[in-house]
Design a protein around this motif. Structure first.
Motif, short mmCIF file in Angstrom:
data_model
loop_
_atom_site.label_atom_id
_atom_site.label_comp_id
_atom_site.label_asym_id
_atom_site.label_seq_id
_atom_site.Cartn_x
_atom_site.Cartn_y
_atom_site.Cartn_z
N GLU A 278 0.61 -1.06 0.10
CA GLU A 278 0.02 0.16 0.03
C GLU A 278 0.92 1.29 0.06
N LEU A 279 1.77 1.56 0.97
CA LEU A 279 2.48 2.52 0.92
C LEU A 279 3.44 2.67 -0.20
N ALA A 280 3.96 1.72 -0.90
CA ALA A 280 4.76 2.05 -2.16
C ALA A 280 3.90 2.36 -3.23
N ALA A 281 2.65 1.85 -3.25
CA ALA A 281 1.93 2.32 -4.22
C ALA A 281 1.23 3.57 -4.20
N LEU A 282 1.27 4.14 -3.00
CA LEU A 282 0.54 5.39 -2.72
C LEU A 282 1.79 6.28 -3.07
N LYS A 283 2.96 6.06 -3.05
CA LYS A 283 4.19 6.75 -3.42
C LYS A 283 4.28 6.79 -4.96
N GLY A 284 3.80 5.73 -5.46
CA GLY A 284 4.06 5.79 -7.12
C GLY A 284 2.83 6.28 -7.68
N GLY A 285 1.85 6.54 -6.86
CA GLY A 285 0.69 7.24 -7.42
C GLY A 285 0.71 8.61 -6.90
N ILE A 286 1.12 9.24 -6.37
CA ILE A 286 0.95 10.43 -5.39
C ILE A 286 0.52 11.55 -6.18
N ASN A 287 1.28 11.60 -7.50
CA ASN A 287 0.80 12.89 -8.37
C ASN A 287 -0.38 12.57 -9.22
N PHE A 288 -0.80 11.45 -9.39
CA PHE A 288 -2.23 10.89 -9.74
C PHE A 288 -3.13 11.46 -8.65
N ILE A 289 -3.04 10.95 -7.38
CA ILE A 289 -3.94 11.49 -6.50
C ILE A 289 -3.84 12.90 -6.45
N ARG A 290 -2.93 13.65 -6.24
CA ARG A 290 -2.93 15.13 -6.26
C ARG A 290 -3.84 15.86 -7.20
N ARG A 291 -3.58 15.33 -8.46
CA ARG A 291 -4.40 15.68 -9.76
C ARG A 291 -5.76 15.58 -9.53
N ASN A 292 -6.27 14.38 -9.06
CA ASN A 292 -7.55 13.75 -9.12
C ASN A 292 -8.29 14.11 -7.71
N ARG A 293 -7.67 14.27 -6.81
CA ARG A 293 -8.21 14.51 -5.23
C ARG A 293 -9.24 13.70 -4.97
N PRO A 294 -9.18 12.21 -5.18
CA PRO A 294 -10.08 11.24 -4.97
C PRO A 294 -10.32 11.05 -3.31
N ILE A 295 -11.36 10.26 -2.96
CA ILE A 295 -11.49 9.74 -1.51
C ILE A 295 -10.54 8.50 -1.68
N LEU A 296 -9.85 8.52 -0.42
CA LEU A 296 -8.90 7.34 -0.56
C LEU A 296 -9.41 6.38 0.71
N ALA A 297 -9.54 4.99 0.46
CA ALA A 297 -9.71 3.94 1.43
C ALA A 297 -8.76 2.93 1.56
N VAL A 298 -7.66 3.01 2.35
CA VAL A 298 -6.36 2.25 2.32
C VAL A 298 -6.35 1.19 3.53
N SER A 299 -6.12 0.15 3.25
CA SER A 299 -6.07 -0.94 4.16
C SER A 299 -4.51 -0.88 4.96
#
Length: 355
Positions: free
Chosen positions: A291-312
């Motif tokens: 999970e943490l590695a995936a978040l780091k690899g998608g942080i720019n996508f998340i910043r652009r889209n500003r989605p709700i996140l549900a993380v285990s």
């Protein structure tokens, strides 16, 4: 565990879980004779002052012990304990981490979910206040304190939790009346997609499923989405903070995990590198410790889209600490909730809500 006939105790697995068990053994003054590890590059090394033996070397030691009427005990130091039990005959007494900790502590240790190395929790001095300050609501703060107590072995009762039916889609703060375009990271067999449709109904408009194993393609989810007018896309890959081929134990089960020694190689990608053009407003992460590695690899996508996140948060012992801190330091204008949906540490989930 202090008697002479139990003096030959080994831990199968010298990774994160195995070394945590070794730390608890030190705490309870139980001598560990060695680690057993299938990774031959570790053979002969000393980890936490204990030698690593190959499986072949261990079997020789077992034979020597049996000749002297000593029983060899092997503590499960990996998460897939079925593998350990299949390797040995009656000359080796395989013990679960749970049973080992009960006996080693004289019954004092009573909590076993997602064990954290005890060095992290002396007096809760590893910035627990910094973690608590991320959350505004009392319920989140109390859930964190309960989990810390549980992982420290200090709680003799089960953690109070919300209904499992609310996992990922908690009506306390997620509005079911908005249109949803979902990225399902760790789609498994599509079970979360079905839960999402139950919650959002016809407001679930599209899903992009990401799953490296065959469990998704072998499910009926594709037909289900077609029958309910849900636009479905699928990436047959895993997620990480780099894009490359990596070893993966694909068992077609919930326990699929990254395994650098696996002969099976799957492609793992950064979310930032995937060709996703549509706007995504909900992302679920349940990817067995990545999970943490995936978040780091998608942080720019998340910043652009500003989605709700549900993380285990329960696949690695310190995910409940590292992931909220990472997101709070790398995203602006988000509100965070920490929730528990099962006994022990299981189904611990972080919600990040854009504001």
């Amino acid at each position: 565990m202090h008697s002479n006939n139990l003096s030959s105790v080994y831990i199968y697995g010298s990774g994160e879980f195995g070394t945590i068990i070794k730390s608890y053994a030190d705490k309870y003054n139980v001598l560990i004779s060695g680690f057993i590890d299938k990774n031959r590059r570790k053979t002969g090394l000393f980890i936490n002052n204990v030698q690593v033996f190959s499986l072949e070397q261990f079997l020789v030691l077992v034979h020597e012990n049996s000749r002297s009427s000593k029983c060899t005990y092997l503590v499960e130091g990996i998460f897939n304990s079925a593998i350990v039990k299949s390797l040995f005959n009656d000359d080796v007494k395989v013990i679960t981490a749970k049973d080992f900790l009960i006996e080693a502590s004289g019954g004092k240790f009573t909590s076993f979910g997602s064990l954290v190395n005890p060095i992290y929790f002396p007096g809760r001095e590893f910035n627990i206040d910094k973690l608590l300050n991320i959350f505004d609501d009392t319920k989140s703060k109390q859930a964190i304190l309960n989990l810390v107590d549980f992982q420290s072995g200090n709680v003799k009762h089960q953690i109070l939790h919300d209904s499992p039916s609310r996992l990922y889609f908690d009506g306390e703060f997620i509005n079911k009346d908005i249109l949803i375009n979902m990225l399902d990271c760790g789609a498994y067999n599509g079970d979360t997609i079905l839960l999402a449709h139950d919650y959002f109904g016809n407001n679930l408009k599209s899903v992009i499923a990401i799953e490296p194993s065959q469990s998704f393609l072998n499910s009926s989810t594709v037909n289900y989405c077609s029958n309910h007018d849900i636009k479905l896309s699928y990436f047959s890959c895993g997620l990480n903070d780099t894009s490359s081929f990596m070893g993966f134990s694909s068992l077609g089960e919930v326990s699929d995990i990254l395994d650098k020694d696996s002969e099976f190689k799957f492609y793992f990608a950064r979310i930032d590198d995937l060709p996703i053009t549509q706007q995504i407003n909900f992302i679920k992460f349940d990817i067995e410790g990545s999970e943490l590695a995936a978040l780091k690899g998608g942080i720019n996508f998340i910043r652009r889209n500003r989605p709700i996140l549900a993380v285990s948060l329960y696949h690695k012992p310190l995910d409940f600490y590292d992931i909220p801190l990472y997101l709070s330091q790398n995203l602006s204008s988000y509100k965070y909730y920490f929730r528990q949906y099962a006994d022990d540490c299981w189904e611990t989930t972080l919600y990040a809500m854009p504001i």
